[in-house]
Design a protein around this motif. Structure first.
Motif, PDB file in Angstrom:
ATOM      1  N   TRP A 147      -3.024   1.134  -8.112  1.00 31.96           N
ATOM      2  CA  TRP A 147      -3.976   0.793  -9.170  1.00 31.96           C
ATOM      3  C   TRP A 147      -3.462   1.076 -10.577  1.00 31.96           C
ATOM      4  N   VAL A 148      -2.400   1.856 -10.686  1.00 33.40           N
ATOM      5  CA  VAL A 148      -1.877   2.192 -12.020  1.00 33.40           C
ATOM      6  C   VAL A 148      -0.464   1.636 -12.211  1.00 33.40           C
ATOM      7  N   LEU A 149       0.465   2.020 -11.344  1.00 38.92           N
ATOM      8  CA  LEU A 149       1.859   1.653 -11.561  1.00 38.92           C
ATOM      9  C   LEU A 149       2.105   0.161 -11.354  1.00 38.92           C
ATOM     10  N   ARG A 150       1.559  -0.422 -10.293  1.00 40.66           N
ATOM     11  CA  ARG A 150       1.782  -1.849 -10.063  1.00 40.66           C
ATOM     12  C   ARG A 150       1.176  -2.721 -11.155  1.00 40.66           C
ATOM     13  N   PHE A 209      -4.468  13.494   0.302  1.00 42.36           N
ATOM     14  CA  PHE A 209      -3.471  13.574  -0.758  1.00 42.36           C
ATOM     15  C   PHE A 209      -2.625  12.306  -0.804  1.00 42.36           C
ATOM     16  N   ALA A 210      -2.183  11.822   0.364  1.00 38.91           N
ATOM     17  CA  ALA A 210      -1.400  10.588   0.404  1.00 38.91           C
ATOM     18  C   ALA A 210      -2.220   9.405  -0.087  1.00 38.91           C
ATOM     19  N   GLY A 211      -3.517   9.382   0.235  1.00 46.23           N
ATOM     20  CA  GLY A 211      -4.375   8.299  -0.243  1.00 46.23           C
ATOM     21  C   GLY A 211      -4.499   8.287  -1.756  1.00 46.23           C
ATOM     22  N   VAL A 212      -4.613   9.460  -2.365  1.00 50.20           N
ATOM     23  CA  VAL A 212      -4.694   9.534  -3.829  1.00 50.20           C
ATOM     24  C   VAL A 212      -3.405   9.039  -4.469  1.00 50.20           C
ATOM     25  N   VAL A 213      -2.273   9.456  -3.924  1.00 44.20           N
ATOM     26  CA  VAL A 213      -0.986   9.025  -4.481  1.00 44.20           C
ATOM     27  C   VAL A 213      -0.796   7.518  -4.305  1.00 44.20           C
ATOM     28  N   LEU A 214      -1.167   6.981  -3.151  1.00 49.76           N
ATOM     29  CA  LEU A 214      -1.053   5.541  -2.933  1.00 49.76           C
ATOM     30  C   LEU A 214      -1.988   4.767  -3.862  1.00 49.76           C
ATOM     31  N   ALA A 215      -3.171   5.308  -4.108  1.00 54.96           N
ATOM     32  CA  ALA A 215      -4.095   4.656  -5.043  1.00 54.96           C
ATOM     33  C   ALA A 215      -3.528   4.647  -6.458  1.00 54.96           C
ATOM     34  N   ALA A 216      -2.906   5.748  -6.870  1.00 53.02           N
ATOM     35  CA  ALA A 216      -2.280   5.792  -8.194  1.00 53.02           C
ATOM     36  C   ALA A 216      -1.141   4.784  -8.292  1.00 53.02           C
ATOM     37  N   GLU A 217      -0.383   4.641  -7.218  1.00 50.82           N
ATOM     38  CA  GLU A 217       0.724   3.695  -7.227  1.00 50.82           C
ATOM     39  C   GLU A 217       0.226   2.256  -7.244  1.00 50.82           C
TER      40      GLU A 217
END
Length: 284
Positions: free
Chosen positions: A270-273, A260-268
């Motif tokens: 690959w998407v937000l940055r 779950f933490a990996g998915v959230v970090l990937a979203a942050e």
């Protein structure tokens, strides 16, 4: 005395060093600008991950396997939970709640924050509400929403959004206060419409504050969602972590947490940055 006698001999004048030409074979090659930066950053991130796994393995060797399982055991558990479709199912439910609560919190918080930063009377009227919302514990909000609206998804999403909205309001309000009024005067001088002024002049100045609220909100919302699921839902990552806790299954807890933490970090990452860099490119 003539000018010729004052002039120093040619041998005494130091020769000026030749200026290297861009076409000279001995001229130093220009280093590419910006290219090594992201490569160095990527190497540092990989090195940080390697150190984390190494420290984890060392801790697992020193501790009991039931207290701290090693990375290979957790990886095997992730594979088993994924093959049984239990992990993807619970993960999808939790990510859906995170997405809806995140969207609601950002929309409401941004609108209220812009209003409080734009008009002093609105700021004075809502300031006490804002302070109250910032200081109410998340656990209290979750319990009240479950008691008032029942043990359902909408109560869970509402509890998460209520806990996040005040932090978004604070960040966006500061951005609205920092908007350059001279740019708004230029827009009025060119007789731009309200919609064009908002989209092309006002909103771009709020982008850094909106992105800061989004990145901080994502890290906060998914933690609150897990608590909401642990207290009152029958599916999701938080519910499954509660089940593992009752059986003292540390391997299962670490497996679900890391995924779950990996998915959230990937979203942050690959998407937000990338979105933040793209929307803020006009400032460069």
């Amino acid at each position: 005395m003539s000018a010729q006698r004052l002039a120093p001999p040619a041998s005494a004048v130091p020769a000026r060093p030749p200026v290297p030409s861009s076409t000279s074979p001995h001229a130093p090659a220009a280093a590419p600008q910006g290219a090594p930066a992201w490569r160095e950053e990527r190497r540092l991130r990989i090195a940080s991950l390697f150190v984390f796994v190494l420290l984890w393995q060392l801790g697992a060797n020193l501790a009991d396997s039931r207290t701290l399982p090693d990375p290979l055991a957790v990886l095997a558990r992730i594979g088993a939970e994924t093959a049984s479709l239990a992990l993807p199912g619970h993960l999808a439910v939790t990510l859906g709640r995170v997405a809806v609560a995140f969207a609601v919190a950002m929309l409401v918080g941004a609108l209220v924050g812009m209003a409080m930063g734009r008009w002093r009377k609105v700021d004075a009227f809502l300031d006490a509400w804002l302070v109250l919302g910032l200081n109410i514990p998340a656990l209290v909000t979750i319990i009240l929403c479950y008691v008032w609206f029942g043990l359902n998804d909408w109560a869970a999403i509402l509890a998460v959004a209520i806990n996040k909205i005040p932090t978004v309001v604070v960040t966006v309000r500061e951005g609205a206060r920092a908007v350059d009024p001279r740019l708004l005067e230029v827009a009025r001088a060119y007789r731009l419409g309200r919609r064009t002024t908002f989209l092309r002049v006002y909103l771009p100045q709020l982008v850094p504050y909106l992105m800061a609220a989004a990145r901080a909100g994502l890290s906060l919302i998914w933690k609150i969602v897990l608590v909401v699921e642990l207290l009152g839902r029958s599916e999701g990552v938080g519910f499954q972590l509660n089940v593992f806790f009752q059986f003292f299954d540390i391997t299962g807890i670490l497996a679900y947490t890391l995924v779950f933490a990996g998915v959230v970090l990937a979203a942050e990452g690959w998407v937000l940055r990338p979105l933040e860099r793209r929307l803020g490119a006009w400032r460069a």
